[in-house]
Scaffold this active site. Sequence first.
Site, short mmCIF file in Angstrom:
data_model
loop_
_atom_site.label_atom_id
_atom_site.label_comp_id
_atom_site.label_asym_id
_atom_site.label_seq_id
_atom_site.Cartn_x
_atom_site.Cartn_y
_atom_site.Cartn_z
N PHE A 1 0.31 11.79 7.50
CA PHE A 1 -0.43 10.55 7.79
C PHE A 1 -1.74 10.54 7.00
CE2 PHE A 1 -3.21 7.66 10.02
CZ PHE A 1 -2.37 6.57 10.17
N ILE A 2 -1.96 9.43 6.31
CA ILE A 2 -3.15 9.33 5.46
C ILE A 2 -3.96 8.07 5.80
CG2 ILE A 2 -2.20 10.65 3.51
CD1 ILE A 2 -2.15 7.25 2.70
N ARG B 1 -10.11 1.87 6.32
CA ARG B 1 -9.60 1.10 5.17
C ARG B 1 -10.61 1.03 4.03
NH1 ARG B 1 -4.94 -1.61 6.82
NH2 ARG B 1 -4.89 -2.40 8.94
N ASP C 1 -5.22 2.44 7.11
CA ASP C 1 -6.04 2.63 8.29
C ASP C 1 -5.46 3.61 9.29
OD1 ASP C 1 -3.89 0.69 8.92
OD2 ASP C 1 -4.87 0.65 10.88
N ASP D 1 0.82 -1.20 0.00
CA ASP D 1 0.00 0.00 0.00
C ASP D 1 0.86 1.26 0.00
OD1 ASP D 1 0.94 -0.46 2.60
OD2 ASP D 1 -0.99 -0.14 3.57
P1 IMP Z 1 7.45 1.49 6.70
O1 IMP Z 1 7.93 0.17 7.19
O2 IMP Z 1 7.87 2.62 7.59
O3 IMP Z 1 7.79 1.76 5.25
O4 IMP Z 1 5.88 1.49 6.85
C1 IMP Z 1 5.12 0.82 5.97
C2 IMP Z 1 3.79 0.40 6.55
O5 IMP Z 1 3.29 1.33 7.53
C3 IMP Z 1 2.80 0.37 5.43
O6 IMP Z 1 2.71 -0.90 4.87
C4 IMP Z 1 1.51 0.83 6.08
O7 IMP Z 1 0.79 -0.29 6.51
C5 IMP Z 1 1.95 1.66 7.26
N1 IMP Z 1 1.85 3.12 6.99
C6 IMP Z 1 2.85 3.96 6.60
N2 IMP Z 1 2.42 5.22 6.43
C7 IMP Z 1 1.10 5.21 6.72
C8 IMP Z 1 0.07 6.23 6.72
O8 IMP Z 1 0.27 7.42 6.42
N3 IMP Z 1 -1.18 5.80 7.06
C9 IMP Z 1 -1.47 4.52 7.40
N4 IMP Z 1 -0.53 3.53 7.41
C10 IMP Z 1 0.74 3.86 7.07
MG MG Z 2 1.17 -2.20 4.61
#
Ligand code: IMP
Ligand code: MG
Length: 178
Positions: free
Chosen positions: A155-156, A168, A162, A103
């Site tokens: 943050f989105i 979601r 979610d 995502d």
């Molecule tokens: P990372 O490991 O820091 O790259 O985070 C990735 C995971 O965090 C993604 O697969 C999402 O599930 C979650 N995530 C990252 N940014 C957001 C956001 O802005 N909103 C909601 N979930 C997020």
């Molecule tokens: Mg994810």
Amino acid sequence: MDIVQIKDKRFGLTISEKEILNAIESVAQRINADLQDKNPLFICVLNGAFMFAADLMKFVTIPSEVTFVKLSSYEGLMSTGKVKEVFGLTENLSGRTVVIVEDIIDTGKTMANLIESLGSKNVAEVYVATLLLKPEALEHTVPLDYVAIEIPNDFIVGYGLDYDGYGRNLRAIYTLIP
Ligand code: IMP
Ligand code: MG
């Protein structure tokens, strides 16, 4: 519906459903052209990528398979920095071209861990398809083969993503109103 309330927070519409679907179609066309003779295995990262994977696969026209892996690293609004693999892969990946379907890539930690865990499985090649990328948040070196939409470091929610489990099901993407 330009503003939505989820629990204690308000979010404003930033990316429409139409814009999302157009970006996904472009990514799928590139995949169709690049991987047409490779019989790719798409690995959808649950929970967040379920909606992206569903729409992406509708635009993929080449012979391919799809499977699912469930990971999580977020609690509330902040990445915990720890990736928990809740359930893993059972497929034989030996010699396969794999496309990881995510995502969002935020710090890149989740993706880096997932790619590392594929290291022992004799995969032929790994591509990454992500709906969203926050370029300013990236801390890890990860392949960024197919990025549908780049967004600021906010943050989105929506379209699979979610806030504390909610939001979601929104058809578009909404950004936290500070
Ligand atoms: P990372 O490991 O820091 O790259 O985070 C990735 C995971 O965090 C993604 O697969 C999402 O599930 C979650 N995530 C990252 N940014 C957001 C956001 O802005 N909103 C909601 N979930 C997020
Ligand atoms: Mg994810």
